[in-house]
Design a protein around this motif. Structure first.
Motif, PDB file in Angstrom:
ATOM      1  N   UNK A  26       0.829  -1.213   0.000  1.00 43.67           N
ATOM      2  CA  UNK A  26       0.000   0.000   0.000  1.00 43.67           C
ATOM      3  C   UNK A  26       0.861   1.260   0.000  1.00 43.67           C
ATOM      4  N   UNK A  27       1.963   1.261   0.735  1.00 43.46           N
ATOM      5  CA  UNK A  27       2.854   2.422   0.716  1.00 43.46           C
ATOM      6  C   UNK A  27       3.448   2.628  -0.669  1.00 43.46           C
ATOM      7  N   UNK A  28       3.764   1.521  -1.350  1.00 41.99           N
ATOM      8  CA  UNK A  28       4.238   1.633  -2.730  1.00 41.99           C
ATOM      9  C   UNK A  28       3.151   2.188  -3.632  1.00 41.99           C
ATOM     10  N   UNK A  29       1.915   1.803  -3.366  1.00 41.99           N
ATOM     11  CA  UNK A  29       0.792   2.307  -4.154  1.00 41.99           C
ATOM     12  C   UNK A  29       0.588   3.804  -3.940  1.00 41.99           C
ATOM     13  N   UNK A  30       1.073   4.323  -2.809  1.00 40.47           N
ATOM     14  CA  UNK A  30       1.020   5.762  -2.548  1.00 40.47           C
ATOM     15  C   UNK A  30       2.067   6.522  -3.365  1.00 40.47           C
ATOM     16  N   UNK A  31       3.048   5.790  -3.919  1.00 42.64           N
ATOM     17  CA  UNK A  31       4.093   6.438  -4.691  1.00 42.64           C
ATOM     18  C   UNK A  31       5.481   6.351  -4.087  1.00 42.64           C
ATOM     19  N   UNK A  32       5.589   5.793  -2.884  1.00 49.18           N
ATOM     20  CA  UNK A  32       6.906   5.608  -2.275  1.00 49.18           C
ATOM     21  C   UNK A  32       7.623   4.421  -2.931  1.00 49.18           C
ATOM     22  N   UNK A  33       8.949   4.407  -2.799  1.00 51.17           N
ATOM     23  CA  UNK A  33       9.706   3.227  -3.222  1.00 51.17           C
ATOM     24  C   UNK A  33       9.905   2.336  -2.004  1.00 51.17           C
ATOM     25  N   UNK A  34       9.392   1.116  -2.066  1.00 57.50           N
ATOM     26  CA  UNK A  34       9.381   0.222  -0.906  1.00 57.50           C
ATOM     27  C   UNK A  34      10.106  -1.075  -1.229  1.00 57.50           C
ATOM     28  N   UNK A  35      10.974  -1.469  -0.318  1.00 57.71           N
ATOM     29  CA  UNK A  35      11.611  -2.787  -0.399  1.00 57.71           C
ATOM     30  C   UNK A  35      11.153  -3.612   0.793  1.00 57.71           C
ATOM     31  N   UNK A  36      10.542  -4.750   0.519  1.00 58.56           N
ATOM     32  CA  UNK A  36      10.119  -5.680   1.572  1.00 58.56           C
ATOM     33  C   UNK A  36      11.217  -6.711   1.766  1.00 58.56           C
ATOM     34  N   UNK A  37      11.718  -6.815   2.977  1.00 58.38           N
ATOM     35  CA  UNK A  37      12.826  -7.717   3.291  1.00 58.38           C
ATOM     36  C   UNK A  37      12.322  -8.852   4.172  1.00 58.38           C
ATOM     37  N   UNK A  38      12.755 -10.059   3.865  1.00 61.58           N
ATOM     38  CA  UNK A  38      12.394 -11.206   4.690  1.00 61.58           C
ATOM     39  C   UNK A  38      13.516 -12.228   4.632  1.00 61.58           C
ATOM     40  N   UNK A  39      13.756 -12.898   5.750  1.00 62.89           N
ATOM     41  CA  UNK A  39      14.818 -13.906   5.790  1.00 62.89           C
ATOM     42  C   UNK A  39      14.405 -15.221   5.149  1.00 62.89           C
ATOM     43  N   UNK A  40      13.107 -15.389   4.917  1.00 65.25           N
ATOM     44  CA  UNK A  40      12.628 -16.609   4.286  1.00 65.25           C
ATOM     45  C   UNK A  40      12.878 -16.546   2.781  1.00 65.25           C
ATOM     46  N   UNK A  41      13.826 -17.329   2.327  1.00 69.36           N
ATOM     47  CA  UNK A  41      14.129 -17.338   0.896  1.00 69.36           C
ATOM     48  C   UNK A  41      12.934 -17.809   0.082  1.00 69.36           C
ATOM     49  N   UNK A  42      12.196 -18.779   0.610  1.00 68.09           N
ATOM     50  CA  UNK A  42      11.032 -19.300  -0.119  1.00 68.09           C
ATOM     51  C   UNK A  42       9.976 -18.216  -0.287  1.00 68.09           C
ATOM     52  N   UNK A  43       9.774 -17.408   0.745  1.00 73.58           N
ATOM     53  CA  UNK A  43       8.774 -16.341   0.668  1.00 73.58           C
ATOM     54  C   UNK A  43       9.179 -15.282  -0.346  1.00 73.58           C
ATOM     55  N   UNK A  44      10.446 -14.868  -0.295  1.00 69.37           N
ATOM     56  CA  UNK A  44      10.918 -13.839  -1.234  1.00 69.37           C
ATOM     57  C   UNK A  44      10.904 -14.367  -2.668  1.00 69.37           C
ATOM     58  N   UNK A  45      11.307 -15.610  -2.850  1.00 70.50           N
ATOM     59  CA  UNK A  45      11.278 -16.193  -4.200  1.00 70.50           C
ATOM     60  C   UNK A  45       9.852 -16.234  -4.739  1.00 70.50           C
ATOM     61  N   UNK A  46       8.907 -16.578  -3.883  1.00 73.80           N
ATOM     62  CA  UNK A  46       7.504 -16.631  -4.314  1.00 73.80           C
ATOM     63  C   UNK A  46       7.006 -15.233  -4.685  1.00 73.80           C
ATOM     64  N   UNK A  47       7.349 -14.232  -3.884  1.00 72.46           N
ATOM     65  CA  UNK A  47       6.925 -12.863  -4.166  1.00 72.46           C
ATOM     66  C   UNK A  47       7.534 -12.345  -5.463  1.00 72.46           C
ATOM     67  N   UNK A  48       8.794 -12.669  -5.680  1.00 70.34           N
ATOM     68  CA  UNK A  48       9.441 -12.239  -6.927  1.00 70.34           C
ATOM     69  C   UNK A  48       8.837 -12.934  -8.139  1.00 70.34           C
ATOM     70  N   UNK A  49       8.254 -14.100  -7.898  1.00 73.54           N
ATOM     71  CA  UNK A  49       7.575 -14.828  -8.980  1.00 73.54           C
ATOM     72  C   UNK A  49       6.122 -14.391  -9.131  1.00 73.54           C
ATOM     73  N   UNK A  50       5.715 -13.412  -8.308  1.00 78.01           N
ATOM     74  CA  UNK A  50       4.351 -12.884  -8.423  1.00 78.01           C
ATOM     75  C   UNK A  50       3.310 -13.604  -7.603  1.00 78.01           C
ATOM     76  N   UNK A  51       3.748 -14.405  -6.618  1.00 72.95           N
ATOM     77  CA  UNK A  51       2.788 -15.179  -5.810  1.00 72.95           C
ATOM     78  C   UNK A  51       2.863 -14.728  -4.356  1.00 72.95           C
ATOM     79  N   UNK A  52       1.774 -14.154  -3.853  1.00 71.19           N
ATOM     80  CA  UNK A  52       1.729 -13.724  -2.463  1.00 71.19           C
ATOM     81  C   UNK A  52       1.584 -14.938  -1.542  1.00 71.19           C
ATOM     82  N   UNK A  53       2.284 -14.955  -0.410  1.00 75.75           N
ATOM     83  CA  UNK A  53       2.215 -16.110   0.493  1.00 75.75           C
ATOM     84  C   UNK A  53       0.957 -16.138   1.350  1.00 75.75           C
TER      85      UNK A  53
END
Length: 438
Positions: A18-45
Motif C-alpha cells: 500500500x505504501x508503494x501504491x502511494x508512490x513511495x519506493x518500498x523494499x520488503x525484506x524477509x529472511x525466508x528465501x522461499x517467501x521472497x522467491x515466491x513474491x518475486x515470482x508474483x505469488x503472495x504467500x
C-alpha cells in the motif's frame, strides 16, 4: 521516499504494498528465501482480497521490490518499518520480542544518516524504549529516531483499512520524526485520515487497549447469547437493540463461537501479562481470555448435544475453517478446538473451506476435506457452519436435505433465518436463539 519493510508477513506485505501504491519506493525484506522467491515470482504467500493486483502493479511500476538482504536495503532508506512476528511466548504468554530486537540490531548496524525506525509490529509498552536503549548503547554513533506506529488492519479488508483508516497512531515527540512520518502518510490527506501523534508508550498501549476492548465486546455478546437461549430471547435482536445506542455501536456484537486470528488471542494475553508485570491487573481482560478459551470447546459440546448427545461413529460436515471469511488464516481459529472436541467424541469429520484447507492441514488432526459444501454434506448426521463465508449464505437447502443422513444444521454464525432452514425440514440450532427441532 525510500522505505524498507522488515518482515513480509501479513502486516508487512500489506503495508509495504500500500505504501508503494502511494508512490513511495518500498523494499520488503524477509529472511525466508522461499517467501521472497515466491513474491518475486508474483505469488503472495497469504490470501488477502486485492493484494495480488497491488503487488503486481507496483512491481511493474518499479516502486516495490523484495530482498533477502537487509543491510543493503536499509543503508539507502529514510524510514525502516519493523513488521516481524510477536507470537505469544511459550511458557508464560508474554509477547516474544526476540524477532523485533534482532531486527533492530541489524537495522542499526546498517543505517547511514538520520533514519526513522518504526515499530509496526504489535509490541508491549516499553518496547520502543528498549529498542532505543539498544541503539544508544550498541550503536551510539548512529542517528536514529524510534517511532511507534501500530497497525489496525482487519484481515479480509486490510487494503481498504490501510488506505481509508479511522486513524493513524504515531508515537513520537521528536520533531524530525514527526515531519518524516507526516510525509510517509501525506498521500492520505485527501481522505482526511487523522494523524494522531502521542507519546511512544501511549501509542503502544493504544493498540493493545483497542484489541482488548473489541475482544471484550465479542465476549460480552456471546455470554448474552447463552442467556438468550435459556430465557427464550433472540440475541440478534438484542444486539440490534443495544447497538442502536450510539454510545455502544453495532460493531463486534455478532454472537458466535469465540474470537480467533492473529491479533485478539495473543494481544489480550500479552496485555494481561504486561499489566501483571506492573502490578496493575486488568481483570476484565483476564476474564475475557478465559471465557473465550472455554467457549470454543463449548461449541463442540453444542454440536454433540444437537446430535442427541453423541457423535460417536457419526459424520459431521464442517463448513468453514478459517477464523473469519476472506482470509486463509487458521491462527487460533475456533474450528480447531471445535473439530478436536468432535474427534474426541468419536466423530468422523469432513470439512470444506474456500481458502483455508491447506493451512488447516497443518494444524488440524485426521479429518477429510471436500471440494464443496455438497460433497461433504453427503451422508452427514449434522452440518455445522463455523465460518460465515458468503458462499454458505445461499446454500441450496433442498439439495442439502436430499444429501444428508440426518437433517440437522448447527449454525454457529447465525447466517440463516430460522424459518428459512426449518421449512426445508431441518432441525436448526443457532447461537442465542431457541433451538428448532423437527
Amino acid at each position: 521516499m525510500r522505505i524498507v519493510m522488515i518482515g513480509s508477513g501479513y502486516v508487512g506485505l500489506v503495508s509495504g504494498a500500500c505504501l508503494a501504491d502511494f508512490g513511495h519506493h518500498v523494499t520488503c525484506v524477509d529472511k525466508s528465501a522461499a517467501k521472497i522467491d515466491a513474491l518475486e515470482a508474483g505469488k503472495a504467500p497469504i490470501f488477502e482480497p486485492g493484494l495480488d493486483n497491488i503487488i503486481e502493479h507496483n512491481r511493474s511500476a518499479g516502486r516495490l521490490d523484495f530482498s533477502k538482504e537487509l543491510a543493503a536495503s536499509v543503508a539507502e532508506a529514510e524510514v525502516v518499518f519493523i513488521a516481524v512476528g510477536t507470537p505469544s511466548r511459550r511458557g508464560d504468554g508474554h509477547a516474544d520480542l526476540s524477532y523485533v530486537y534482532a531486527a533492530a540490531r541489524e537495522i542499526a548496524a546498517a543505517v547511514s544518516g538520520f533514519t526513522v525506525v518504526v515499530t509496526k509490529s504489535t509490541v508491549p509498552v516499553g518496547t520502543g524504549d528498549e529498542i532505543e536503549r539498544i541503539f544508544r548503547e550498541e550503536f551510539p554513533e548512529k542517528d536514529i529516531s524510534v517511532v511507534s506506529n501500530p497497525e489496525f488492519l482487519r484481515e479480509g479488508a486490510a487494503i481498504s483499512d490501510f488506505k481509508r483508516p479511522d486513524r493513524i497512531v504515531l508515537g513520537t515527540e521528536e520533531p524530525r520524526a514527526v515531519e518524516i512520518m507526516r510525509e510517509v502518510y501525506r498521500p492520505l490527506y485527501l481522505n482526511e485520515a487523522p494523524l494522531y501523534f502521542c507519546e511512544r508508550r501511549t501509542s503502544e498501549l493504544i493498540k493493545y487497549a483497542a484489541n482488548a476492548f473489541l475482544a471484550m465486546k465479542i465476549t460480552f455478546i456471546n455470554e448474552i447469547a447463552d442467556l438468550c437461549e435459556q430465557i427464550g430471547a433472540d440475541v440478534q435482536k438484542v444486539a440490534k437493540g443495544i447497538g442502536m445506542d450510539k454510545r455502544i455501536g453495532d460493531k463486534f456484537l455478532h454472537a458466535g463461537p469465540g474470537y480467533g486470528g492473529s491479533c485478539f488471542p495473543k494481544d489480550t494475553l500479552a496485555l494481561v501479562k504486561t499489566a501483571q508485570d506492573y502490578d496493575s491487573p486488568v481483570r476484565l481482560i483476564e476474564t475475557t481470555v478465559a471465557i473465550n478459551d472455554n467457549r470454543k470447546r463449548a461449541m463442540g459440546r453444542k454440536v454433540i448435544a444437537a446430535c442427541d448427545g453423541t457423535v460417536r461413529g457419526k459424520k459431521i460436515a464442517i463448513l468453514g475453517l478459517t477464523f473469519k471469511p476472506n482470509t486463509d488464516d487458521m491462527r487460533d481459529a475456533p474450528s480447531i478446538t471445535i473439530i478436536q472436541a468432535l474427534l474426541d467424541g468419536g466423530a468422523n469429520v469432513q470439512a470444506y473451506d474456500p481458502e483455508g484447507m491447506e493451512m488447516a492441514k497443518e494444524v488440524i488432526g485426521p479429518i477429510t476435506y471436500g471440494n464443496d459444501p455438497y460433497e461433504i454434506a453427503e451422508g452427514a448426521d449434522a452440518i455445522v457452519i463455523v465460518t460465515e463465508w458468503d458462499e454458505f449464505r445461499a446454500l441450496d437447502l433442498k439439495r442439502m436435505k436430499s444429501l444428508v443422513k440426518t437433517p440437522t444444521i448447527v449454525d454457529l454464525r447465525n447466517i440463516y433465518p430460522v424459518a428459512e432452514v426449518t421449512k426445508h425440514g431441518f432441525a436448526y440450532f443457532a447461537i442465542g436463539k431457541k433451538n428448532e427441532k423437527q
